[in-house]
Design a protein around this motif. Structure first.
Motif, mmCIF file in Angstrom:
data_model
loop_
_atom_site.group_PDB
_atom_site.id
_atom_site.type_symbol
_atom_site.label_atom_id
_atom_site.label_comp_id
_atom_site.label_asym_id
_atom_site.label_seq_id
_atom_site.Cartn_x
_atom_site.Cartn_y
_atom_site.Cartn_z
ATOM 1 N N VAL A 48 11.520 -66.345 -94.317
ATOM 2 C CA VAL A 48 10.108 -66.327 -93.952
ATOM 3 C C VAL A 48 9.744 -67.702 -93.403
ATOM 4 O O VAL A 48 10.106 -68.722 -93.978
ATOM 5 C CB VAL A 48 9.212 -65.989 -95.171
ATOM 6 N N VAL A 49 9.040 -67.700 -92.287
ATOM 7 C CA VAL A 49 8.526 -68.947 -91.709
ATOM 8 C C VAL A 49 7.009 -68.908 -91.837
ATOM 9 O O VAL A 49 6.362 -67.947 -91.414
ATOM 10 C CB VAL A 49 8.932 -69.087 -90.219
ATOM 11 N N THR A 50 6.449 -69.938 -92.456
ATOM 12 C CA THR A 50 5.003 -70.066 -92.549
ATOM 13 C C THR A 50 4.601 -71.414 -91.968
ATOM 14 O O THR A 50 5.455 -72.170 -91.514
ATOM 15 C CB THR A 50 4.508 -69.879 -94.000
ATOM 16 N N PHE A 51 3.338 -71.697 -91.954
ATOM 17 C CA PHE A 51 2.830 -72.876 -91.257
ATOM 18 C C PHE A 51 2.039 -73.773 -92.197
ATOM 19 O O PHE A 51 1.288 -73.269 -93.033
ATOM 20 C CB PHE A 51 1.917 -72.438 -90.107
ATOM 21 N N ALA A 52 2.180 -75.079 -92.021
ATOM 22 C CA ALA A 52 1.376 -76.030 -92.790
ATOM 23 C C ALA A 52 -0.080 -75.926 -92.354
ATOM 24 O O ALA A 52 -0.993 -75.919 -93.178
ATOM 25 C CB ALA A 52 1.904 -77.444 -92.596
ATOM 26 N N SER A 53 -0.314 -75.836 -91.061
ATOM 27 C CA SER A 53 -1.654 -75.626 -90.508
ATOM 28 C C SER A 53 -1.694 -74.238 -89.884
ATOM 29 O O SER A 53 -0.696 -73.787 -89.320
ATOM 30 C CB SER A 53 -1.963 -76.655 -89.421
ATOM 31 N N HIS A 54 -2.833 -73.589 -89.968
ATOM 32 C CA HIS A 54 -2.984 -72.270 -89.362
ATOM 33 C C HIS A 54 -2.744 -72.399 -87.853
ATOM 34 O O HIS A 54 -3.209 -73.351 -87.221
ATOM 35 C CB HIS A 54 -4.401 -71.739 -89.625
ATOM 36 N N PRO A 55 -2.010 -71.478 -87.232
ATOM 37 C CA PRO A 55 -1.760 -71.554 -85.788
ATOM 38 C C PRO A 55 -3.040 -71.649 -84.960
ATOM 39 O O PRO A 55 -3.057 -72.323 -83.932
ATOM 40 C CB PRO A 55 -0.999 -70.259 -85.481
ATOM 41 N N LYS A 56 -4.112 -71.004 -85.397
ATOM 42 C CA LYS A 56 -5.377 -71.098 -84.655
ATOM 43 C C LYS A 56 -5.918 -72.521 -84.649
ATOM 44 O O LYS A 56 -6.569 -72.936 -83.694
ATOM 45 C CB LYS A 56 -6.417 -70.132 -85.222
ATOM 46 N N GLN A 57 -5.654 -73.267 -85.733
ATOM 47 C CA GLN A 57 -6.080 -74.665 -85.779
ATOM 48 C C GLN A 57 -5.378 -75.463 -84.691
ATOM 49 O O GLN A 57 -5.995 -76.264 -84.003
ATOM 50 C CB GLN A 57 -5.790 -75.279 -87.153
ATOM 51 N N VAL A 58 -4.108 -75.210 -84.525
ATOM 52 C CA VAL A 58 -3.319 -75.930 -83.527
ATOM 53 C C VAL A 58 -3.717 -75.489 -82.114
ATOM 54 O O VAL A 58 -3.892 -76.313 -81.215
ATOM 55 C CB VAL A 58 -1.809 -75.697 -83.763
ATOM 56 N N LEU A 59 -3.883 -74.190 -81.914
ATOM 57 C CA LEU A 59 -4.135 -73.661 -80.577
ATOM 58 C C LEU A 59 -5.590 -73.744 -80.136
ATOM 59 O O LEU A 59 -5.870 -73.985 -78.962
ATOM 60 C CB LEU A 59 -3.666 -72.205 -80.494
ATOM 61 N N LEU A 60 -6.523 -73.534 -81.074
ATOM 62 C CA LEU A 60 -7.936 -73.460 -80.724
ATOM 63 C C LEU A 60 -8.782 -74.588 -81.291
ATOM 64 O O LEU A 60 -9.959 -74.707 -80.950
ATOM 65 C CB LEU A 60 -8.522 -72.117 -81.207
ATOM 66 N N GLY A 61 -8.205 -75.367 -82.198
ATOM 67 C CA GLY A 61 -8.962 -76.443 -82.822
ATOM 68 C C GLY A 61 -9.833 -75.976 -83.978
ATOM 69 O O GLY A 61 -10.599 -76.742 -84.538
ATOM 70 N N ARG A 62 -9.752 -74.696 -84.319
ATOM 71 C CA ARG A 62 -10.505 -74.155 -85.453
ATOM 72 C C ARG A 62 -9.719 -72.989 -86.035
ATOM 73 O O ARG A 62 -8.951 -72.339 -85.334
ATOM 74 C CB ARG A 62 -11.895 -73.707 -85.041
ATOM 75 N N ALA A 63 -9.898 -72.771 -87.326
ATOM 76 C CA ALA A 63 -9.151 -71.703 -87.985
ATOM 77 C C ALA A 63 -9.933 -71.191 -89.179
ATOM 78 O O ALA A 63 -10.779 -71.903 -89.722
ATOM 79 C CB ALA A 63 -7.788 -72.222 -88.445
ATOM 80 N N PRO A 64 -9.648 -69.968 -89.596
ATOM 81 C CA PRO A 64 -10.289 -69.466 -90.816
ATOM 82 C C PRO A 64 -9.810 -70.259 -92.027
ATOM 83 O O PRO A 64 -8.723 -70.831 -92.006
ATOM 84 C CB PRO A 64 -9.818 -68.012 -90.895
ATOM 85 N N ARG A 65 -10.644 -70.294 -93.063
ATOM 86 C CA ARG A 65 -10.222 -70.948 -94.305
ATOM 87 C C ARG A 65 -9.045 -70.187 -94.884
ATOM 88 O O ARG A 65 -8.956 -68.970 -94.787
ATOM 89 C CB ARG A 65 -11.368 -70.950 -95.314
ATOM 90 N N THR A 66 -8.148 -70.918 -95.486
ATOM 91 C CA THR A 66 -7.000 -70.272 -96.110
ATOM 92 C C THR A 66 -7.306 -69.964 -97.565
ATOM 93 O O THR A 66 -8.089 -70.659 -98.212
ATOM 94 C CB THR A 66 -5.745 -71.155 -96.018
ATOM 95 N N LEU A 67 -6.689 -68.912 -98.065
ATOM 96 C CA LEU A 67 -6.888 -68.509 -99.455
ATOM 97 C C LEU A 67 -6.018 -69.309 -100.404
ATOM 98 O O LEU A 67 -6.372 -69.515 -101.560
ATOM 99 C CB LEU A 67 -6.578 -67.023 -99.618
ATOM 100 N N THR A 68 -4.856 -69.726 -99.909
ATOM 101 C CA THR A 68 -3.914 -70.462 -100.753
ATOM 102 C C THR A 68 -3.396 -71.674 -100.013
ATOM 103 O O THR A 68 -3.339 -71.700 -98.787
ATOM 104 C CB THR A 68 -2.717 -69.572 -101.152
ATOM 105 N N SER A 69 -2.987 -72.670 -100.759
ATOM 106 C CA SER A 69 -2.422 -73.878 -100.164
ATOM 107 C C SER A 69 -0.988 -73.614 -99.713
ATOM 108 O O SER A 69 -0.347 -72.648 -100.143
ATOM 109 C CB SER A 69 -2.423 -75.023 -101.178
#
Length: 75
Positions: A48-69
């Motif tokens: 499984v590959v997951t991300f430290a930062s949400h991909p939308k944060q990287v691509l759009l500069g904003r992302a939904p809040r995450t439920l878990t760290s």
């Protein structure tokens, strides 16, 4: 758990699921179960590959809040 991609599946190949996996709900559970089943069938490594930062944060500069760290997702 590895924070590095090098060597994953190098010996047997790998089945890889990519996603945020923020809170493992029923949909994520189905994806992960399919990953493990396919890896077993192929005698490959379930990965499984997951991300430290949400991909939308990287691509759009904003992302939904995450439920878990990230640390919680890596457990």
């Amino acid at each position: 758990v590895s924070r590095h991609w090098a060597g994953v599946g190098a010996q047997r190949g790998a089945v890889v699921s990519i996603g945020v996996f923020d809170g493992v709900h029923l949909g994520h559970q189905a994806i992960l179960a399919a990953n493990v089943a396919r890896a077993r069938a192929l005698q490959a490594e379930a990965t499984v590959v997951t991300f430290a930062s949400h991909p939308k944060q990287v691509l759009l500069g904003r992302a939904p809040r995450t439920l878990t760290s990230l640390e919680h997702r890596l457990e």
